[in-house]
Design a protein around this motif. Structure first.
Motif, PDB file in Angstrom:
ATOM      1  N   GLY A  91     -26.326-122.590  13.518  1.00 54.45           N
ATOM      2  CA  GLY A  91     -26.251-123.835  12.778  1.00 54.45           C
ATOM      3  C   GLY A  91     -27.397-123.950  11.787  1.00 54.45           C
ATOM      4  O   GLY A  91     -28.431-123.299  11.942  1.00 54.45           O
ATOM      5  N   GLN A  92     -27.212-124.780  10.779  1.00 56.13           N
ATOM      6  CA  GLN A  92     -28.190-124.909   9.713  1.00 56.13           C
ATOM      7  C   GLN A  92     -29.546-125.440  10.201  1.00 56.13           C
ATOM      8  O   GLN A  92     -30.591-125.108   9.636  1.00 56.13           O
ATOM      9  N   LYS A 146     -32.712-123.256  10.753  1.00 55.59           N
ATOM     10  CA  LYS A 146     -33.512-122.713   9.657  1.00 55.59           C
ATOM     11  C   LYS A 146     -34.971-123.161   9.756  1.00 55.59           C
ATOM     12  O   LYS A 146     -35.854-122.523   9.192  1.00 55.59           O
ATOM     13  N   TRP A 203     -25.327-118.210   8.563  1.00 53.25           N
ATOM     14  CA  TRP A 203     -25.524-119.652   8.691  1.00 53.25           C
ATOM     15  C   TRP A 203     -24.174-120.354   8.634  1.00 53.25           C
ATOM     16  O   TRP A 203     -23.448-120.251   7.656  1.00 53.25           O
ATOM     17  N   ASP A 228     -21.730-123.390   8.182  1.00 55.60           N
ATOM     18  CA  ASP A 228     -21.738-124.613   7.371  1.00 55.60           C
ATOM     19  C   ASP A 228     -20.794-125.636   7.997  1.00 55.60           C
ATOM     20  O   ASP A 228     -19.588-125.424   8.049  1.00 55.60           O
ATOM     21  N   HIS A 229     -21.355-126.738   8.470  1.00 54.29           N
ATOM     22  CA  HIS A 229     -20.552-127.776   9.124  1.00 54.29           C
ATOM     23  C   HIS A 229     -20.016-128.820   8.134  1.00 54.29           C
ATOM     24  O   HIS A 229     -19.436-129.823   8.551  1.00 54.29           O
TER      25      HIS A 229
END
Length: 211
Positions: A150-151, A154, A171, A173-174
């Motif tokens: 998930g982002q 990071k 990564w 992207d939701h």
């Protein structure tokens, strides 16, 4: 994210955090978005696997949640079909640990949508404590060549360490989910998976983002 992976690891031996998605989620109602929260107390000094449902609420929260869900989704196109899967989890199962609730719901929904991803627990692995090293240890022991994250990660993931260990970092992207038919007015994002299931049934897969 689970559908995009061959193997999904539940981080059951990590520290529990309150005000997160582990014990609560949102549904859409005729009066807007409503939280459904499983009562587990506020103590953060425990592993996720050790989080128990508040004893005084153990026989109450499931029926309460199901009554709220029924009141708001009974007119959804696939209410009867999805109820045959979900109602037993709310009305027949007896839970002590939060992690078992999450596993049962995730497994049941994945099975319905024919998502065959393998599930494992982080406690199965011999991994170091540092976040990056821990992830790399688990991935290496699982024989993984790619990690889907998930982002939010990071903020702490060191991409160079993954590259050095020849693990591709992807990564997830939701934010790119399409709107689907939904009850109660204008479309609202970021609600429980139950919302799309009640409204779309097996067509829910069309509205999921797989890599």
């Amino acid at each position: 994210m689970i559908a995009a992976a061959d193997e999904f690891i539940f981080h059951d031996d990590r520290q529990y955090t309150k005000n997160d998605w582990r014990n609560r989620n949102k549904i859409k109602t005729q009066n807007g978005v409503q939280w459904l929260t499983i009562p587990v107390g506020t103590n953060e000094k425990r592993k996720i696997s050790d989080v128990v449902i508040s004893p005084e609420q153990r026989d109450k929260w499931q029926k309460k949640h199901w009554n709220i869900i029924t009141a708001n989704y009974i007119n959804a196109p696939y209410f009867s079909e999805i109820s045959s899967l979900i109602a037993p989890l709310y009305l027949e199962k007896k839970y002590i640990y939060l992690s078992q609730v999450n596993y049962d719901f995730i497994f049941t929904i994945c099975n319905y949508l024919r998502i065959n991803t393998k599930f494992r627990y982080s406690s199965e692995f011999n991994a170091r404590e540092s976040k990056n090293e821990r992830l790399i240890d688990m991935l290496t022991q699982a024989g993984a060549t790619e990690y889907i994250s998930g982002q939010a990660a990071k903020a702490y993931i060191d991409e160079k360490k993954f590259a050095d260990n020849r693990i591709k970092l992807t990564w997830f992207d939701h934010t790119r989910y399409p709107a689907y038919p939904q009850l109660w007015g204008d479309f609202i994002h970021k609600v429980s998976m139950l919302d799309v299931l009640f409204n779309c049934g097996k067509d829910s897969a069309k509205y999921m983002q797989n890599l």
